[in-house]
Write a protein that holds these residues in place. Structure first.
Motif, short mmCIF file in Angstrom:
data_model
loop_
_atom_site.label_atom_id
_atom_site.label_comp_id
_atom_site.label_asym_id
_atom_site.label_seq_id
_atom_site.Cartn_x
_atom_site.Cartn_y
_atom_site.Cartn_z
N GLN A 252 1.79 2.73 5.11
CA GLN A 252 2.76 3.80 5.01
C GLN A 252 2.37 4.60 3.65
OE1 GLN A 252 6.51 2.24 6.42
NE2 GLN A 252 6.18 3.17 8.42
N ARG A 253 2.31 3.59 2.54
CA ARG A 253 2.08 4.12 1.28
C ARG A 253 0.62 4.79 1.19
NH1 ARG A 253 4.73 1.76 -3.42
NH2 ARG A 253 6.46 0.64 -2.75
N VAL A 254 -0.33 4.37 2.06
CA VAL A 254 -1.66 5.10 2.01
C VAL A 254 -1.88 6.27 2.58
CG1 VAL A 254 -4.20 4.43 2.41
CG2 VAL A 254 -2.72 2.68 1.37
N ARG A 255 -1.01 6.40 4.00
CA ARG A 255 -1.17 7.19 4.81
C ARG A 255 -1.24 8.67 4.22
NH1 ARG A 255 0.67 7.60 10.24
NH2 ARG A 255 0.55 9.53 11.10
N PRO A 256 -0.40 8.96 3.35
CA PRO A 256 -0.29 10.42 2.80
C PRO A 256 -1.54 10.85 2.21
CG PRO A 256 1.68 9.15 2.25
CD PRO A 256 0.69 8.33 2.76
N HIS A 257 -2.52 9.78 1.66
CA HIS A 257 -3.67 10.04 0.86
C HIS A 257 -4.87 9.94 2.17
CE1 HIS A 257 -1.50 9.54 -2.87
NE2 HIS A 257 -0.95 8.52 -2.30
N VAL A 258 -4.47 9.55 3.32
CA VAL A 258 -5.69 9.52 4.27
C VAL A 258 -4.92 10.02 5.57
CG1 VAL A 258 -7.47 8.03 5.31
CG2 VAL A 258 -6.77 7.75 2.97
N PRO A 259 -4.51 10.86 5.80
CA PRO A 259 -3.77 11.70 6.75
C PRO A 259 -4.03 11.09 8.10
CG PRO A 259 -4.25 13.45 5.20
CD PRO A 259 -4.99 12.28 4.97
N ASP A 260 -5.53 10.92 8.49
CA ASP A 260 -5.85 10.46 9.81
C ASP A 260 -5.99 8.86 9.92
OD1 ASP A 260 -8.06 10.50 8.18
OD2 ASP A 260 -9.43 11.19 9.70
N LEU A 261 -5.52 8.22 9.01
CA LEU A 261 -5.53 6.69 9.00
C LEU A 261 -5.01 5.93 9.96
CD1 LEU A 261 -6.89 4.34 7.54
CD2 LEU A 261 -4.86 4.11 6.18
N GLN A 262 -5.63 5.21 10.81
CA GLN A 262 -5.07 4.29 11.84
C GLN A 262 -4.64 3.04 11.36
OE1 GLN A 262 -7.13 5.47 16.12
NE2 GLN A 262 -8.57 5.29 14.40
N LEU A 263 -3.89 2.24 12.12
CA LEU A 263 -3.41 0.81 11.79
C LEU A 263 -3.34 0.17 13.22
CD1 LEU A 263 -2.59 -1.57 10.16
CD2 LEU A 263 -0.17 -0.46 10.28
N SER A 291 1.95 7.78 16.13
CA SER A 291 0.89 7.57 17.15
C SER A 291 -0.40 7.07 16.78
CB SER A 291 0.55 8.71 17.79
OG SER A 291 0.14 9.66 16.84
N LEU A 292 -0.31 6.93 15.38
CA LEU A 292 -1.72 6.19 14.68
C LEU A 292 -1.47 4.81 14.24
CD1 LEU A 292 -2.75 9.14 12.11
CD2 LEU A 292 -3.72 8.49 14.43
N ILE A 293 -0.38 4.18 14.82
CA ILE A 293 -0.34 2.73 14.57
C ILE A 293 -0.30 2.22 15.98
CG2 ILE A 293 1.35 0.89 13.83
CD1 ILE A 293 2.66 2.61 11.79
N HIS A 294 -1.08 1.29 16.30
CA HIS A 294 -1.42 0.65 17.47
C HIS A 294 -1.05 -0.93 17.43
CE1 HIS A 294 -4.05 4.23 18.23
NE2 HIS A 294 -4.37 3.94 16.96
N VAL A 295 0.23 -1.07 18.38
CA VAL A 295 0.54 -2.65 18.21
C VAL A 295 -0.01 -3.43 19.46
CG1 VAL A 295 2.34 -4.14 18.27
CG2 VAL A 295 2.54 -2.00 17.00
N LEU A 296 -0.92 -4.26 19.58
CA LEU A 296 -1.75 -4.65 20.50
C LEU A 296 -1.43 -6.09 20.77
CD1 LEU A 296 -4.80 -2.83 19.36
CD2 LEU A 296 -3.41 -1.92 21.52
N THR A 297 -1.35 -6.51 22.04
CA THR A 297 -1.58 -7.95 22.24
C THR A 297 -2.37 -8.40 23.57
OG1 THR A 297 0.32 -7.92 24.04
CG2 THR A 297 0.78 -7.55 21.70
N ASN A 298 -2.39 -9.57 23.82
CA ASN A 298 -3.08 -10.30 24.82
C ASN A 298 -2.51 -9.95 26.13
OD1 ASN A 298 -1.22 -11.88 23.70
ND2 ASN A 298 -1.73 -13.40 25.24
#
Length: 436
Positions: A252-263, A291-298
């Protein structure tokens, strides 16, 4: 009987050209006096963590060398695994106390597993017991002809006394113990023969085998990742020690500098880790609405191949642990040439020596700073990953781990010779070793 895990067959010859040749050549000689011996590995789960991933590759290679080896699982109810998770955390220094009820639950389940073990294990020459969940088996078992090894994968350097004082007396039944680092050996360990060697990754497993570029992109687009946008990823259990919420705050600290960054936060939910569900829910709550943060599991179909694709295509992989045994995901990512930002804990610094593979951090602020720098300087990121790949090849691929295991087995067999059936003539080299 304990449940047996079906692992299929693997050939050491297939590692030629991937792992260092000298390691493969040495395995032939180290296995010479062990062919025909019987070995068993025991742990709590066949999926969802580094131990199970290691055993799925390591056990078939034992068999390929002519050492008949099984992988078996202990049984336990939900209450048992809740207690073992508390023991796991307590041995890593978490606060709290082990109640008399906790001890009773743990020992009752352990006794049932020991009874199952006796019924099917009389002929094993070596028995590896992994981590705290089955740790008391050696003491409760009557199988004294076997050579017992406790493989502790976690950081037990400063265990909570309430937990350590309960477990330690049971460990006297072991012939040897193995830890990942010297620093992890607990005080007053009642096992005299102690070995130290880190775990390894399997470069030929579905998680690490090279994937075609198109397949990589298709896999990730299928699960919602936009492959034309920058991506940072953390892979690991949903565990507070791995600090997934700290990763979110750094992102979240980096996101303002890279607006389309996904996690992408990727983890497995396993039977022996009930606490993981709570952490997973906390992470989902903290990331809801982005919507740019993806929480993924098995549980949603994200397995080894998808993790492979994520580690391969990510601009940066993060492993911001605050307590860590080794962190196999670091070597997994670096093996793919992807730079890693890792917490300065446990076995992570071993995998990321200065200027190689990535950078080490202590705080959320440092994590964010280096994340932004590597995203803005892709050539530096590429060089870090490139240097790291060779470091992993030399030190953290499966044949090296197998070498360490064989050295230990040979030492134990020298101290207490195997029964005659445990020896096959040296000329009988398994087919999988032809050409090695």
């Amino acid at each position: 009987m304990l449940d047996i895990v079906d692992v299929g067959k693997r050939s050491l010859a297939s590692y030629r050209g991937v792992a260092p040749d000298e390691q493969l050549d040495e395995l032939v000689h180290l296995s010479e006096h062990l062919r025909g011996a019987r070995c068993m590995h025991v742990n709590a789960t066949s999926y969802g963590g580094g131990v199970s991933e290691i055993l799925r590759s390591l056990v078939p290679l034992y068999n390929d060398l002519g050492i008949t080896t099984d992988w078996k699982l202990i049984h336990g109810d939900e209450e048992f695994f809740q207690v073992t998770k508390r023991i796991h955390n307590g041995l890593q220094g978490a606060p709290g106390e082990l109640t008399e009820k906790d001890k009773a639950v743990y020992l009752a389940n352990a006794q049932r597993n020991a009874s199952r073990l006796i019924s099917d294990s009389e002929d094993y020459d070596f028995i590896f017991v992994h981590d705290p969940q089955p740790a008391v088996l050696a003491a409760l078992s009557s199988l004294r002809e076997s050579r017992w090894i406790w493989r502790c994968h976690i950081d037990t350097s400063h265990p909570n006394p309430s937990y350590w004082e309960f477990l330690a007396p049971f460990l006297t039944a072991y012939d040897a113990a193995v830890f990942t680092l010297d620093d992890f050996i607990p005080p007053e360990l009642p096992i005299r023969d102690v070995h130290v060697y880190p775990p390894c990754i399997d470069p030929l497993s579905p998680k690490n085998h090279p994937l075609p570029e198109k397949l990589t992109k298709d896999l990730l687009e299928w699960i919602g990742i936009r492959t034309h946008r920058p991506l940072v990823t953390q892979v690991g259990r949903f565990d507070l020690w791995k600090d997934p919420l700290g990763v979110v705050r750094a992102y979240q600290r980096v996101r303002p500098h890279v607006p389309d960054l996904q996690l992408a936060l990727v983890g497995s939910l396993a039977l022996d880790d009930p606490e993981g569900w709570d952490v997973y829910k906390e992470v989902r709550s903290a990331t809801a609405g982005d919507s740019l943060i993806h929480v993924l599991t098995n549980l949603v179909g994200v397995g080894n191949v998808e993790v492979n694709a994520l580690q391969s295509i990510s601009d940066v992989v993060i492993q911001k642990s605050i307590r860590e045994g080794f962190g196999l995901t670091v070597s997994e990512a670096v093996w793919k040439g992807t730079p890693v930002i890792g917490g300065r804990v446990g076995g992570i610094p071993l995998q990321l020596p200065e200027g190689t593979g990535g950078v080490l951090v202590d705080t959320i602020e440092e994590c964010a700073e280096h994340m932004l720098r590597l995203l803005r300087q892709p050539e530096e990121a590429r060089l870090l990953g490139e240097r790291g790949r060779e470091h992993v090849r030399q030190n953290f691929l499966m044949p090296r781990l197998l070498r360490d295991h064989l050295l230990l087995l040979n030492e134990l067999a020298a101290a207490r010779p195997l029964a005659p059936r445990g020896i096959i003539p040296a000329s009988s080299i398994p087919a999988g070793l032809q050409g090695v």
